[in-house]
Design a protein around this motif. Structure first.
Motif, PDB file in Angstrom:
ATOM      1  N   VAL A  94       0.838  -1.204   0.000  1.00  0.00           N
ATOM      2  CA  VAL A  94       0.000   0.000   0.000  1.00  0.00           C
ATOM      3  C   VAL A  94       0.873   1.255   0.000  1.00  0.00           C
ATOM      4  O   VAL A  94       1.943   1.275   0.624  1.00  0.00           O
ATOM      5  CB  VAL A  94      -0.905   0.033   1.268  1.00  0.00           C
ATOM      6  N   TYR A  95       0.401   2.282  -0.699  1.00  0.00           N
ATOM      7  CA  TYR A  95       0.981   3.622  -0.589  1.00  0.00           C
ATOM      8  C   TYR A  95      -0.073   4.474   0.119  1.00  0.00           C
ATOM      9  O   TYR A  95      -1.221   4.541  -0.334  1.00  0.00           O
ATOM     10  CB  TYR A  95       1.286   4.164  -1.983  1.00  0.00           C
ATOM     11  N   ILE A  96       0.317   5.104   1.224  1.00  0.00           N
ATOM     12  CA  ILE A  96      -0.649   5.817   2.067  1.00  0.00           C
ATOM     13  C   ILE A  96      -0.342   7.313   2.057  1.00  0.00           C
ATOM     14  O   ILE A  96       0.810   7.726   2.253  1.00  0.00           O
ATOM     15  CB  ILE A  96      -0.586   5.282   3.515  1.00  0.00           C
ATOM     16  N   CYS A  97      -1.369   8.115   1.813  1.00  0.00           N
ATOM     17  CA  CYS A  97      -1.180   9.569   1.821  1.00  0.00           C
ATOM     18  C   CYS A  97      -2.499  10.238   2.215  1.00  0.00           C
ATOM     19  O   CYS A  97      -3.458   9.561   2.582  1.00  0.00           O
ATOM     20  CB  CYS A  97      -0.679  10.054   0.463  1.00  0.00           C
ATOM     21  N   ASN A  98      -2.542  11.538   2.138  1.00  0.00           N
ATOM     22  CA  ASN A  98      -3.719  12.300   2.548  1.00  0.00           C
ATOM     23  C   ASN A  98      -4.097  13.334   1.495  1.00  0.00           C
ATOM     24  O   ASN A  98      -3.268  13.717   0.661  1.00  0.00           O
ATOM     25  CB  ASN A  98      -3.419  13.051   3.848  1.00  0.00           C
ATOM     26  N   VAL A  99      -5.338  13.823   1.611  1.00  0.00           N
ATOM     27  CA  VAL A  99      -5.789  14.897   0.717  1.00  0.00           C
ATOM     28  C   VAL A  99      -4.989  16.176   0.993  1.00  0.00           C
ATOM     29  O   VAL A  99      -4.547  16.849   0.065  1.00  0.00           O
ATOM     30  CB  VAL A  99      -7.310  15.139   0.895  1.00  0.00           C
ATOM     31  N   VAL A 100      -4.800  16.517   2.265  1.00  0.00           N
ATOM     32  CA  VAL A 100      -3.937  17.670   2.571  1.00  0.00           C
ATOM     33  C   VAL A 100      -2.694  17.212   3.318  1.00  0.00           C
ATOM     34  O   VAL A 100      -2.737  16.255   4.083  1.00  0.00           O
ATOM     35  CB  VAL A 100      -4.653  18.807   3.356  1.00  0.00           C
ATOM     36  N   PRO A 110     -10.160  19.837   6.782  1.00  0.00           N
ATOM     37  CA  PRO A 110      -9.630  20.864   5.869  1.00  0.00           C
ATOM     38  C   PRO A 110     -10.759  21.516   5.079  1.00  0.00           C
ATOM     39  O   PRO A 110     -11.752  20.867   4.761  1.00  0.00           O
ATOM     40  CB  PRO A 110      -8.691  20.091   4.938  1.00  0.00           C
ATOM     41  N   THR A 111     -10.595  22.804   4.803  1.00  0.00           N
ATOM     42  CA  THR A 111     -11.621  23.516   4.034  1.00  0.00           C
ATOM     43  C   THR A 111     -11.499  23.117   2.553  1.00  0.00           C
ATOM     44  O   THR A 111     -10.449  22.634   2.110  1.00  0.00           O
ATOM     45  CB  THR A 111     -11.423  25.043   4.131  1.00  0.00           C
ATOM     46  N   PRO A 112     -12.560  23.373   1.769  1.00  0.00           N
ATOM     47  CA  PRO A 112     -12.463  23.110   0.324  1.00  0.00           C
ATOM     48  C   PRO A 112     -11.290  23.856  -0.315  1.00  0.00           C
ATOM     49  O   PRO A 112     -10.613  23.331  -1.197  1.00  0.00           O
ATOM     50  CB  PRO A 112     -13.809  23.605  -0.212  1.00  0.00           C
ATOM     51  N   GLU A 113     -11.013  25.079   0.162  1.00  0.00           N
ATOM     52  CA  GLU A 113      -9.895  25.854  -0.413  1.00  0.00           C
ATOM     53  C   GLU A 113      -8.556  25.179  -0.103  1.00  0.00           C
ATOM     54  O   GLU A 113      -7.661  25.119  -0.954  1.00  0.00           O
ATOM     55  CB  GLU A 113      -9.881  27.285   0.153  1.00  0.00           C
ATOM     56  N   GLU A 114      -8.423  24.678   1.118  1.00  0.00           N
ATOM     57  CA  GLU A 114      -7.176  23.998   1.490  1.00  0.00           C
ATOM     58  C   GLU A 114      -7.014  22.709   0.674  1.00  0.00           C
ATOM     59  O   GLU A 114      -5.914  22.385   0.228  1.00  0.00           O
ATOM     60  CB  GLU A 114      -7.175  23.700   2.997  1.00  0.00           C
ATOM     61  N   GLY A 138     -12.786   7.840   4.405  1.00  0.00           N
ATOM     62  CA  GLY A 138     -13.616   8.860   5.038  1.00  0.00           C
ATOM     63  C   GLY A 138     -14.205   9.878   4.092  1.00  0.00           C
ATOM     64  O   GLY A 138     -13.850   9.970   2.909  1.00  0.00           O
ATOM     65  N   ALA A 139     -15.130  10.654   4.674  1.00  0.00           N
ATOM     66  CA  ALA A 139     -15.927  11.603   3.888  1.00  0.00           C
ATOM     67  C   ALA A 139     -15.076  12.717   3.273  1.00  0.00           C
ATOM     68  O   ALA A 139     -15.363  13.191   2.173  1.00  0.00           O
ATOM     69  CB  ALA A 139     -17.010  12.208   4.779  1.00  0.00           C
ATOM     70  N   THR A 140     -14.022  13.133   3.968  1.00  0.00           N
ATOM     71  CA  THR A 140     -13.206  14.236   3.431  1.00  0.00           C
ATOM     72  C   THR A 140     -12.424  13.784   2.205  1.00  0.00           C
ATOM     73  O   THR A 140     -12.297  14.525   1.226  1.00  0.00           O
ATOM     74  CB  THR A 140     -12.245  14.758   4.520  1.00  0.00           C
ATOM     75  N   ALA A 141     -11.923  12.556   2.247  1.00  0.00           N
ATOM     76  CA  ALA A 141     -11.224  12.031   1.066  1.00  0.00           C
ATOM     77  C   ALA A 141     -12.202  11.869  -0.094  1.00  0.00           C
ATOM     78  O   ALA A 141     -11.869  12.154  -1.249  1.00  0.00           O
ATOM     79  CB  ALA A 141     -10.545  10.710   1.400  1.00  0.00           C
ATOM     80  N   LEU A 142     -13.415  11.442   0.228  1.00  0.00           N
ATOM     81  CA  LEU A 142     -14.443  11.308  -0.814  1.00  0.00           C
ATOM     82  C   LEU A 142     -14.716  12.669  -1.460  1.00  0.00           C
ATOM     83  O   LEU A 142     -14.810  12.789  -2.683  1.00  0.00           O
ATOM     84  CB  LEU A 142     -15.717  10.728  -0.175  1.00  0.00           C
ATOM     85  N   GLU A 143     -14.784  13.697  -0.619  1.00  0.00           N
ATOM     86  CA  GLU A 143     -15.027  15.045  -1.135  1.00  0.00           C
ATOM     87  C   GLU A 143     -13.804  15.585  -1.896  1.00  0.00           C
ATOM     88  O   GLU A 143     -13.930  16.110  -2.999  1.00  0.00           O
ATOM     89  CB  GLU A 143     -15.367  15.981   0.034  1.00  0.00           C
ATOM     90  N   VAL A 145     -11.336  14.005  -3.370  1.00  0.00           N
ATOM     91  CA  VAL A 145     -10.911  13.306  -4.592  1.00  0.00           C
ATOM     92  C   VAL A 145     -12.040  13.242  -5.616  1.00  0.00           C
ATOM     93  O   VAL A 145     -11.849  13.601  -6.780  1.00  0.00           O
ATOM     94  CB  VAL A 145     -10.393  11.886  -4.260  1.00  0.00           C
ATOM     95  N   LEU A 146     -13.212  12.786  -5.186  1.00  0.00           N
ATOM     96  CA  LEU A 146     -14.304  12.622  -6.163  1.00  0.00           C
ATOM     97  C   LEU A 146     -15.235  13.837  -6.201  1.00  0.00           C
ATOM     98  O   LEU A 146     -16.130  13.895  -7.051  1.00  0.00           O
ATOM     99  CB  LEU A 146     -15.121  11.364  -5.838  1.00  0.00           C
ATOM    100  N   GLY A 147     -15.036  14.785  -5.261  1.00  0.00           N
ATOM    101  CA  GLY A 147     -15.884  15.979  -5.249  1.00  0.00           C
ATOM    102  C   GLY A 147     -17.300  15.700  -4.762  1.00  0.00           C
ATOM    103  O   GLY A 147     -18.207  16.473  -5.018  1.00  0.00           O
ATOM    104  N   ILE A 148     -17.473  14.587  -4.031  1.00  0.00           N
ATOM    105  CA  ILE A 148     -18.814  14.243  -3.542  1.00  0.00           C
ATOM    106  C   ILE A 148     -18.904  14.627  -2.068  1.00  0.00           C
ATOM    107  O   ILE A 148     -18.145  14.113  -1.240  1.00  0.00           O
ATOM    108  CB  ILE A 148     -19.093  12.726  -3.699  1.00  0.00           C
ATOM    109  N   ARG A 149     -19.826  15.542  -1.745  1.00  0.00           N
ATOM    110  CA  ARG A 149     -19.987  15.967  -0.341  1.00  0.00           C
ATOM    111  C   ARG A 149     -21.068  15.121   0.315  1.00  0.00           C
ATOM    112  O   ARG A 149     -22.146  14.956  -0.238  1.00  0.00           O
ATOM    113  CB  ARG A 149     -20.369  17.442  -0.274  1.00  0.00           C
TER     114      ARG A 149
END
Ligand code: URA
Length: 214
Positions: A94-100, A110-114, A138-143, A145-149
């Motif tokens: 696995v390669y593990i990282c984050n949206v921010v 994180p905010t949408p701008e961040e 989680g929901a933040t990664a879903l938002e 990466v895929l832009g789904i809130r």
């Protein structure tokens, strides 16, 4: 980047991934959003850049900020255990990282701008690692990466074709820490089903029985 751990993994490609070598340097210089001011360290990745599975989480917490590595706190330990329960080694497979890449203060979302400001770094990681299978934790990664809130409860466990990859949203390990039941139908039980499905898809893609989305 030198990766000793790629040896022996069924779910890692032998060719070197595209160059991630200067990503840390570039991220260290990044001031694209206000999170830079409060960070101790930029948190880029852990695991194997040759892996065929990428896990993308939300953003660093206190321990990640202190160590410079994603998912090393309690949530990360649970993530590792859950991956291990489907025979996926978080160092090799696995390669593990984050949206921010920088810690939001007080562990806020994180905010949408961040998230937008950090997008180029995640895009480089995705392009370089080129994973055919991606888990959104989680929901933040879903938002991010895929832009789904919203909708993690509805969308978890379902495959989403995205940029020629199979993407699976799952519950965030922090949520699972708050919901420790393992009973059938519980969030942990559901996540275990999801990870088994991820494992099946990786096996099918490795054997050629399944193809990337068209
Ligand atoms: N939660 C995340 O989403 N990422 C981390 O790196 C740690 C906790």
């Amino acid at each position: 980047m030198v990766v000793d751990s790629q040896q022996g993994s069924l779910f890692a490609v032998p060719e070197p991934a595209a160059d991630l070598a200067n990503l840390r340097e570039r991220c260290d210089a990044c001031r694209r959003c206000g999170l830079a001011a409060g960070r101790q360290q930029v948190v880029i990745s852990r695991g194997n850049p040759h892996a065929r599975l990428m896990v993308i989480g939300e953003g660093p917490g206190a321990q990640e900020d202190a160590t410079g590595l994603p998912f090393v706190g309690r949530a990360g330990q649970l993530l590792d255990q859950m991956l291990a329960s489907v025979s996926l080694d978080s160092n090799q497979d696995v390669y593990i990282c984050n949206v921010v890449k920088c810690r939001p203060p007080d562990n806020r979302k994180p905010t949408p701008e961040e998230m937008r400001a950090c997008e180029p770094w995640l895009a480089i990681q995705i392009e370089a690692v080129d994973p055919p299978v991606v888990i959104l934790a989680g929901a933040t990664a879903l938002e991010g990466v895929l832009g789904i809130r919203g909708g993690i409860t509805r969308l978890r466990g379902q495959w989403h074709p995205w940029q020629g990859r199979w993407v699976m949203p799952v519950f965030h390990p922090s949520y699972l820490l708050r919901n420790p039941s393992r009973q059938k139908g519980s969030p942990r039980w559901l996540t275990w089903q999801d990870l088994q499905e991820v494992r099946r898809r990786l096996e099918a893609m490795t054997s050629g029985a399944a193809a990337p989305p068209g």
